[in-house]
Design a protein around this motif. Structure first.
Motif, short mmCIF file in Angstrom:
data_model
loop_
_atom_site.label_atom_id
_atom_site.label_comp_id
_atom_site.label_asym_id
_atom_site.label_seq_id
_atom_site.Cartn_x
_atom_site.Cartn_y
_atom_site.Cartn_z
N MET A 226 46.25 -4.80 -14.02
CA MET A 226 45.95 -4.88 -15.45
C MET A 226 45.45 -6.27 -15.82
O MET A 226 44.49 -6.41 -16.60
N PHE A 227 46.07 -7.28 -15.26
CA PHE A 227 45.65 -8.66 -15.51
C PHE A 227 44.21 -8.86 -15.04
O PHE A 227 43.39 -9.45 -15.77
N LYS A 228 43.89 -8.38 -13.87
CA LYS A 228 42.53 -8.51 -13.33
C LYS A 228 41.54 -7.79 -14.24
O LYS A 228 40.42 -8.28 -14.47
N ALA A 229 41.94 -6.64 -14.77
CA ALA A 229 41.05 -5.90 -15.68
C ALA A 229 40.81 -6.68 -16.97
O ALA A 229 39.68 -6.72 -17.48
N TYR A 230 41.86 -7.32 -17.51
CA TYR A 230 41.69 -8.14 -18.70
C TYR A 230 40.72 -9.29 -18.45
O TYR A 230 39.87 -9.61 -19.30
N LEU A 231 40.81 -9.90 -17.29
CA LEU A 231 39.93 -11.03 -16.97
C LEU A 231 38.47 -10.61 -16.90
O LEU A 231 37.57 -11.38 -17.24
N LYS A 232 38.24 -9.38 -16.45
CA LYS A 232 36.88 -8.90 -16.27
C LYS A 232 36.32 -8.18 -17.50
O LYS A 232 35.13 -7.89 -17.58
#
Length: 240
Positions: A226-232
């Protein structure tokens, strides 16, 4: 002044990785650095103290130099529990800060703290002496029947609830005195206790500050995704 204590003293066993989760790299940067950058970039934060696992101090100083975290002033070792780690951070500031300084406590594995959230917790703490980041609770909460934990006949109105997290802030004089009291009296320091629950058990009234749904705690591999998705994610400029 506004001084942050970033808590990164755990090993993060639920993430199931070979190194502490705060040091897992996401897009060539440790999770902890994303957190520290949020405080580095905020104009109201004057200094940062990190509570860190033994053996990682030199690595963090090297990361701070690499990623230009110039506000990092002190690193202290964590304890055997979350509350011991926070206590170590608080005690580590004795003689270094003023009684009226705002001390902002934040989890090192919450890397998406927004500037507006930090600003509000500082503002509320300056006004009331403490502030706890909070959000409305949007799900229905039912109480398990004491005789049959597969049934219920009682609910808690969700409008009476708030869910809280970090950042949370306290005047140093209050924070320091209450940690001494808590560990002397053995109140509010065991299990899942955090500074906010400890304060309430010691009779302190807490004040709510603004929160954000983005401010997720990275506990599992799903949280990491989820964190990676927020960053992208691309922000929609038309949304109000």
């Amino acid at each position: 002044m506004n001084i942050a204590i970033i808590i990164a003293g755990g090993i993060g066993s639920r993430m199931g990785q070979d190194l502490p989760k705060q040091f897992i790299n996401v897009y060539d940067k440790p999770i902890l650095i994303y957190t520290l950058e949020s405080f580095q970039k905020h104009p109201q934060i004057d200094a940062i103290e990190l509570v860190c696992i033994d053996g990682w101090h030199d690595i963090v100083w090297a990361y701070a130099k690499q990623f230009n975290i110039t506000k990092l002033k002190w690193i202290v070792s964590g304890g055997n529990s979350g509350q011991e780690s926070i206590r170590n951070g608080v005690y580590g500031l004795e003689g270094k800060v003023n009684p009226d300084d705002n001390i902002i406590i934040h989890d090192g594995i919450r890397p998406l703290v927004e500037p507006s959230v930090l600003s509000d917790v500082i503002s509320k703490c300056s006004k009331y002496g403490n502030a706890v980041t909070s959000m409305p609770y949007n799900e229905q909460i039912f109480v398990i029947d004491e005789n049959d934990n597969t049934t219920t006949s009682q609910y808690i109105p969700r409008e009476t609830l708030r869910r809280v997290s970090t950042p949370q802030a306290y005047k140093f004089e209050l924070l320091d005195s209450k940690y001494h009291e808590a560990f002397e009296k053995k109140i509010g320091i065991y299990g899942s206790h955090y500074t906010n629950t400890m304060m309430v058990e010691l009779g302190v009234k807490l004040h709510f500050a603004a929160g954000s749904d983005k401010n997720i705690k990275l506990t599992t591999k799903d949280d990491l995704e989820m964190f990676k998705a927020y960053l992208k994610a691309d922000k929609e400029t038309w949304l109000k």
